[in-house]
Scaffold this motif. Structure first.
Motif, PDB file in Angstrom:
ATOM      1  N   ARG A 132       0.852  -1.190   0.000  1.00 31.01           N
ATOM      2  CA  ARG A 132       0.000   0.000   0.000  1.00 31.01           C
ATOM      3  C   ARG A 132       0.887   1.239   0.000  1.00 31.01           C
ATOM      4  O   ARG A 132       1.808   1.338   0.814  1.00 31.01           O
ATOM      5  CB  ARG A 132      -0.909   0.017   1.223  1.00 31.01           C
ATOM      6  CG  ARG A 132      -1.964  -1.068   1.215  1.00 31.01           C
ATOM      7  CD  ARG A 132      -2.938  -0.982   2.378  1.00 31.01           C
ATOM      8  NE  ARG A 132      -2.282  -0.931   3.672  1.00 31.01           N
ATOM      9  CZ  ARG A 132      -2.482   0.021   4.582  1.00 31.01           C
ATOM     10  NH1 ARG A 132      -3.326   0.999   4.363  1.00 31.01           N
ATOM     11  NH2 ARG A 132      -1.850  -0.013   5.732  1.00 31.01           N
ATOM     12  N   MET A 133       0.615   2.153  -0.897  1.00 28.52           N
ATOM     13  CA  MET A 133       1.292   3.444  -0.923  1.00 28.52           C
ATOM     14  C   MET A 133       0.332   4.453  -0.326  1.00 28.52           C
ATOM     15  O   MET A 133      -0.798   4.595  -0.815  1.00 28.52           O
ATOM     16  CB  MET A 133       1.651   3.828  -2.367  1.00 28.52           C
ATOM     17  CG  MET A 133       2.432   5.114  -2.479  1.00 28.52           C
ATOM     18  SD  MET A 133       2.668   5.674  -4.195  1.00 28.52           S
ATOM     19  CE  MET A 133       3.235   4.218  -5.013  1.00 28.52           C
ATOM     20  N   ILE A 134       0.747   5.110   0.739  1.00 32.49           N
ATOM     21  CA  ILE A 134      -0.157   6.046   1.407  1.00 32.49           C
ATOM     22  C   ILE A 134       0.558   7.359   1.745  1.00 32.49           C
ATOM     23  O   ILE A 134       1.757   7.368   1.986  1.00 32.49           O
ATOM     24  CB  ILE A 134      -0.788   5.442   2.690  1.00 32.49           C
ATOM     25  CG1 ILE A 134       0.265   5.046   3.698  1.00 32.49           C
ATOM     26  CG2 ILE A 134      -1.659   4.257   2.365  1.00 32.49           C
ATOM     27  CD1 ILE A 134      -0.308   4.556   5.010  1.00 32.49           C
ATOM     28  N   PRO A 135      -0.199   8.459   1.772  1.00 31.05           N
ATOM     29  CA  PRO A 135       0.380   9.745   2.156  1.00 31.05           C
ATOM     30  C   PRO A 135       0.787   9.742   3.632  1.00 31.05           C
ATOM     31  O   PRO A 135       0.154   9.093   4.469  1.00 31.05           O
ATOM     32  CB  PRO A 135      -0.759  10.744   1.927  1.00 31.05           C
ATOM     33  CG  PRO A 135      -1.746  10.040   1.064  1.00 31.05           C
ATOM     34  CD  PRO A 135      -1.592   8.589   1.341  1.00 31.05           C
ATOM     35  N   ALA A 136       1.831  10.472   3.941  1.00 35.51           N
ATOM     36  CA  ALA A 136       2.339  10.546   5.315  1.00 35.51           C
ATOM     37  C   ALA A 136       1.266  11.012   6.293  1.00 35.51           C
ATOM     38  O   ALA A 136       1.170  10.488   7.407  1.00 35.51           O
ATOM     39  CB  ALA A 136       3.547  11.464   5.372  1.00 35.51           C
ATOM     40  N   SER A 137       0.450  11.974   5.889  1.00 40.38           N
ATOM     41  CA  SER A 137      -0.586  12.483   6.806  1.00 40.38           C
ATOM     42  C   SER A 137      -1.555  11.367   7.191  1.00 40.38           C
ATOM     43  O   SER A 137      -1.968  11.273   8.344  1.00 40.38           O
ATOM     44  CB  SER A 137      -1.346  13.639   6.161  1.00 40.38           C
ATOM     45  OG  SER A 137      -1.953  13.207   4.939  1.00 40.38           O
ATOM     46  N   GLN A 138      -1.895  10.516   6.262  1.00 40.87           N
ATOM     47  CA  GLN A 138      -2.791   9.376   6.552  1.00 40.87           C
ATOM     48  C   GLN A 138      -2.077   8.353   7.426  1.00 40.87           C
ATOM     49  O   GLN A 138      -2.648   7.809   8.358  1.00 40.87           O
ATOM     50  CB  GLN A 138      -3.256   8.749   5.256  1.00 40.87           C
ATOM     51  CG  GLN A 138      -4.211   7.580   5.440  1.00 40.87           C
ATOM     52  CD  GLN A 138      -4.607   6.940   4.106  1.00 40.87           C
ATOM     53  OE1 GLN A 138      -4.455   7.559   3.048  1.00 40.87           O
ATOM     54  NE2 GLN A 138      -5.073   5.731   4.171  1.00 40.87           N
ATOM     55  N   TYR A 139      -0.809   8.076   7.119  1.00 41.21           N
ATOM     56  CA  TYR A 139      -0.052   7.082   7.887  1.00 41.21           C
ATOM     57  C   TYR A 139       0.126   7.517   9.349  1.00 41.21           C
ATOM     58  O   TYR A 139      -0.084   6.723  10.265  1.00 41.21           O
ATOM     59  CB  TYR A 139       1.321   6.849   7.244  1.00 41.21           C
ATOM     60  CG  TYR A 139       2.119   5.794   7.967  1.00 41.21           C
ATOM     61  CD1 TYR A 139       1.776   4.444   7.853  1.00 41.21           C
ATOM     62  CD2 TYR A 139       3.194   6.136   8.772  1.00 41.21           C
ATOM     63  CE1 TYR A 139       2.497   3.484   8.520  1.00 41.21           C
ATOM     64  CE2 TYR A 139       3.902   5.168   9.447  1.00 41.21           C
ATOM     65  CZ  TYR A 139       3.550   3.847   9.311  1.00 41.21           C
ATOM     66  OH  TYR A 139       4.269   2.888   9.995  1.00 41.21           O
TER      67      TYR A 139
END
Length: 143
Positions: A132-139
């Motif tokens: 999964r590639m996710i934005p830092a803010s979401q992580y």
């Protein structure tokens, strides 16, 4: 002010002989003391994710064989997560980032891995393994 992350190995001798990654405990000081002429966004993002991980994980290493994975999280002597950090995935760096993470996932028999980026989101599946590639803010905001 600095924290050092060792390479993953079951051997303490191997860990001590290999280079360690260095992370700052205060990114504001890094900005002031840095002699970089570029903004080093990728390094700052990796440092930010490290600071987030160390709040909940005591054992953090990086993995390196043919490729490299930025973080592997260890609990009770077993790797439970693999995380790759990249400011922005491009055609030029996709293979390196993806393969480094996939290599770590295979080495530790993990079914899922994460690539943290500044703002990109996507998912990939290969040989039953999900990345999964996710934005830092979401992580950072996820439980």
């Amino acid at each position: 002010m600095l924290e050092f992350v060792p390479i993953f190995s079951y051997s303490l001798k191997v860990q001590s002989r290999n280079p360690k990654k260095v992370y700052a405990m205060d990114l504001g000081l890094v900005n002031e003391a840095s002699a970089n002429f570029s903004d080093a966004t990728g390094h700052k993002l990796e440092n930010l994710i490290f600071l987030h991980l160390r709040r909940t994980s005591k054992n953090i290493c990086y993995y390196k064989d043919k490729g490299e994975c930025d973080f592997v999280i260890i609990e009770k002597g077993k790797v439970i997560r693999a995380i790759q950090v990249c400011h922005q995935i491009t055609v030029q760096n996709f293979k390196r980032e993806y393969n480094g993470l996939l290599e770590a996932m295979k080495a530790f028999n993990l079914s899922e891995g994460i690539i943290v980026t500044t703002s990109q989101a996507d998912s990939f599946e290969e040989d039953g393994k999900i990345i999964r590639m996710i934005p830092a803010s979401q992580y950072i905001c996820s439980p």
